[in-house]
Design a protein around this motif. Structure first.
Motif, PDB file in Angstrom:
ATOM      1  N   LEU A  65      14.418  -1.191  -3.996  1.00 20.08           N
ATOM      2  CA  LEU A  65      14.354  -1.742  -5.345  1.00 20.08           C
ATOM      3  C   LEU A  65      13.303  -0.968  -6.128  1.00 20.08           C
ATOM      4  N   GLN A  66      13.729  -0.274  -7.170  1.00 18.38           N
ATOM      5  CA  GLN A  66      12.781   0.433  -8.022  1.00 18.38           C
ATOM      6  C   GLN A  66      12.229  -0.559  -9.033  1.00 18.38           C
ATOM      7  N   VAL A  67      10.921  -0.632  -9.114  1.00 18.54           N
ATOM      8  CA  VAL A  67      10.254  -1.551 -10.030  1.00 18.54           C
ATOM      9  C   VAL A  67       9.328  -0.760 -10.958  1.00 18.54           C
ATOM     10  N   ARG A  68       8.961  -1.386 -12.076  1.00 16.21           N
ATOM     11  CA  ARG A  68       8.053  -0.716 -13.021  1.00 16.21           C
ATOM     12  C   ARG A  68       6.651  -0.561 -12.435  1.00 16.21           C
ATOM     13  N   ASP A  69       6.198  -1.594 -11.736  1.00 13.78           N
ATOM     14  CA  ASP A  69       4.803  -1.635 -11.279  1.00 13.78           C
ATOM     15  C   ASP A  69       4.755  -2.306  -9.909  1.00 13.78           C
ATOM     16  N   VAL A  70       4.558  -1.512  -8.872  1.00 17.07           N
ATOM     17  CA  VAL A  70       4.537  -2.041  -7.504  1.00 17.07           C
ATOM     18  C   VAL A  70       3.389  -3.028  -7.314  1.00 17.07           C
ATOM     19  N   GLU A  91       3.225   7.749  -1.227  1.00 19.27           N
ATOM     20  CA  GLU A  91       3.813   8.522  -0.141  1.00 19.27           C
ATOM     21  C   GLU A  91       3.624  10.022  -0.395  1.00 19.27           C
ATOM     22  N   PRO A  92       3.770  10.848   0.660  1.00 20.11           N
ATOM     23  CA  PRO A  92       3.620  12.303   0.480  1.00 20.11           C
ATOM     24  C   PRO A  92       4.580  12.880  -0.561  1.00 20.11           C
ATOM     25  N   TRP A  93       5.713  12.201  -0.804  1.00 22.36           N
ATOM     26  CA  TRP A  93       6.682  12.690  -1.782  1.00 22.36           C
ATOM     27  C   TRP A  93       6.378  12.179  -3.183  1.00 22.36           C
ATOM     28  N   GLY A  94       5.250  11.480  -3.354  1.00 17.17           N
ATOM     29  CA  GLY A  94       4.768  11.119  -4.675  1.00 17.17           C
ATOM     30  C   GLY A  94       5.162   9.756  -5.197  1.00 17.17           C
ATOM     31  N   LEU A  95       6.018   9.020  -4.496  1.00 22.63           N
ATOM     32  CA  LEU A  95       6.408   7.684  -4.935  1.00 22.63           C
ATOM     33  C   LEU A  95       5.432   6.656  -4.371  1.00 22.63           C
ATOM     34  N   ILE A  96       5.238   5.573  -5.085  1.00 24.73           N
ATOM     35  CA  ILE A  96       4.399   4.485  -4.608  1.00 24.73           C
ATOM     36  C   ILE A  96       5.348   3.454  -3.993  1.00 24.73           C
ATOM     37  N   GLU A  97       5.144   3.139  -2.707  1.00 25.55           N
ATOM     38  CA  GLU A  97       6.051   2.248  -1.985  1.00 25.55           C
ATOM     39  C   GLU A  97       5.300   1.090  -1.352  1.00 25.55           C
ATOM     40  N   MET A  98       5.988  -0.042  -1.285  1.00 26.66           N
ATOM     41  CA  MET A  98       5.510  -1.229  -0.595  1.00 26.66           C
ATOM     42  C   MET A  98       6.703  -1.821   0.141  1.00 26.66           C
ATOM     43  N   TRP A  99       6.478  -2.400   1.315  1.00 23.15           N
ATOM     44  CA  TRP A  99       7.563  -2.965   2.106  1.00 23.15           C
ATOM     45  C   TRP A  99       7.425  -4.466   2.234  1.00 23.15           C
ATOM     46  N   ILE A 100       8.581  -5.128   2.129  1.00 22.32           N
ATOM     47  CA  ILE A 100       8.711  -6.540   2.470  1.00 22.32           C
ATOM     48  C   ILE A 100       9.952  -6.641   3.353  1.00 22.32           C
ATOM     49  N   ASP A 102      13.519  -9.384   4.308  1.00 25.77           N
ATOM     50  CA  ASP A 102      14.212 -10.647   4.063  1.00 25.77           C
ATOM     51  C   ASP A 102      14.112 -11.515   5.327  1.00 25.77           C
ATOM     52  N   PRO A 103      14.615 -12.742   5.298  1.00 25.97           N
ATOM     53  CA  PRO A 103      14.488 -13.625   6.468  1.00 25.97           C
ATOM     54  C   PRO A 103      15.129 -13.085   7.744  1.00 25.97           C
ATOM     55  N   ASP A 104      16.117 -12.173   7.621  1.00 26.54           N
ATOM     56  CA  ASP A 104      16.746 -11.589   8.808  1.00 26.54           C
ATOM     57  C   ASP A 104      16.052 -10.312   9.270  1.00 26.54           C
ATOM     58  N   GLY A 105      14.994  -9.912   8.580  1.00 27.30           N
ATOM     59  CA  GLY A 105      14.258  -8.719   8.970  1.00 27.30           C
ATOM     60  C   GLY A 105      14.731  -7.436   8.312  1.00 27.30           C
ATOM     61  N   THR A 106      15.684  -7.517   7.390  1.00 29.34           N
ATOM     62  CA  THR A 106      16.125  -6.318   6.684  1.00 29.34           C
ATOM     63  C   THR A 106      14.983  -5.821   5.815  1.00 29.34           C
ATOM     64  N   ARG A 107      14.647  -4.546   5.984  1.00 33.28           N
ATOM     65  CA  ARG A 107      13.534  -3.980   5.235  1.00 33.28           C
ATOM     66  C   ARG A 107      13.924  -3.826   3.769  1.00 33.28           C
ATOM     67  N   ILE A 108      13.016  -4.222   2.888  1.00 36.03           N
ATOM     68  CA  ILE A 108      13.171  -4.035   1.452  1.00 36.03           C
ATOM     69  C   ILE A 108      11.978  -3.214   0.992  1.00 36.03           C
ATOM     70  N   VAL A 109      12.274  -2.061   0.404  1.00 32.17           N
ATOM     71  CA  VAL A 109      11.230  -1.164  -0.078  1.00 32.17           C
ATOM     72  C   VAL A 109      11.171  -1.280  -1.589  1.00 32.17           C
ATOM     73  N   LEU A 110      10.014  -1.614  -2.112  1.00 33.71           N
ATOM     74  CA  LEU A 110       9.799  -1.609  -3.547  1.00 33.71           C
ATOM     75  C   LEU A 110       9.162  -0.277  -3.900  1.00 33.71           C
ATOM     76  N   VAL A 111       9.732   0.398  -4.889  1.00 28.58           N
ATOM     77  CA  VAL A 111       9.311   1.756  -5.231  1.00 28.58           C
ATOM     78  C   VAL A 111       8.953   1.833  -6.700  1.00 28.58           C
ATOM     79  N   GLU A 112       7.840   2.464  -6.983  1.00 28.89           N
ATOM     80  CA  GLU A 112       7.455   2.797  -8.353  1.00 28.89           C
ATOM     81  C   GLU A 112       7.471   4.319  -8.473  1.00 28.89           C
ATOM     82  N   VAL A 113       8.115   4.813  -9.511  1.00 24.46           N
ATOM     83  CA  VAL A 113       8.145   6.254  -9.787  1.00 24.46           C
ATOM     84  C   VAL A 113       7.065   6.526 -10.824  1.00 24.46           C
TER      85      VAL A 113
END
Length: 126
Positions: A65-70, A91-100, A102-113
């Protein structure tokens, strides 16, 4: 939380076979390619076949999920009781990432460009 864009990321056992499936069998158009991965158009969504990532023995699917402000999203989610799996970092590729997750353990990455990232550059004039 203000979501700007999203895509589903697959980390298959054999990225070349999976890429060929989406490209040649399903005939999905290519949105972009990068070393180690391909992002396909899928109607109003995107599917990324990534040949990288950390094997975790669990789900090989990630929702991005790309967000305006991580950092603002982090505060909002934490206030809503969502566990932060990994704090925001650049990250080394320049994006700001945070992980959460869901209840089943599926990784959701929030990304700010960030504003100066190459993904924001308009290459049409080049």
């Amino acid at each position: 939380m203000d979501v700007l864009a999203s895509r589903t990321i697959l980390r298959p056992r054999d990225p070349a076979v999976t890429t060929a499936f989406y490209r040649d069998r399903l005939r999905l158009g290519i949105f972009r390619e990068y070393p180690g991965g391909v992002v396909f158009f899928a109607g109003q969504g995107l599917i990324e076949v990534a040949g990288h990532g950390e094997p975790n023995g669990g789900s090989t699917t990630t929702i991005l999920l790309q967000v305006r402000d991580v950092h603002a999203a982090r505060t909002e989610l934490a206030d809503a009781g969502v566990a932060i799996v990994r704090e925001p970092r650049t990250e080394p590729w320049g994006l700001i990432e945070m992980w959460i997750a869901d209840p089943d353990g599926t990784r959701i990455v929030l990304v700010e460009v960030p504003p100066n990232h190459p993904q924001r550059r308009d290459s049409r004039g080049e």
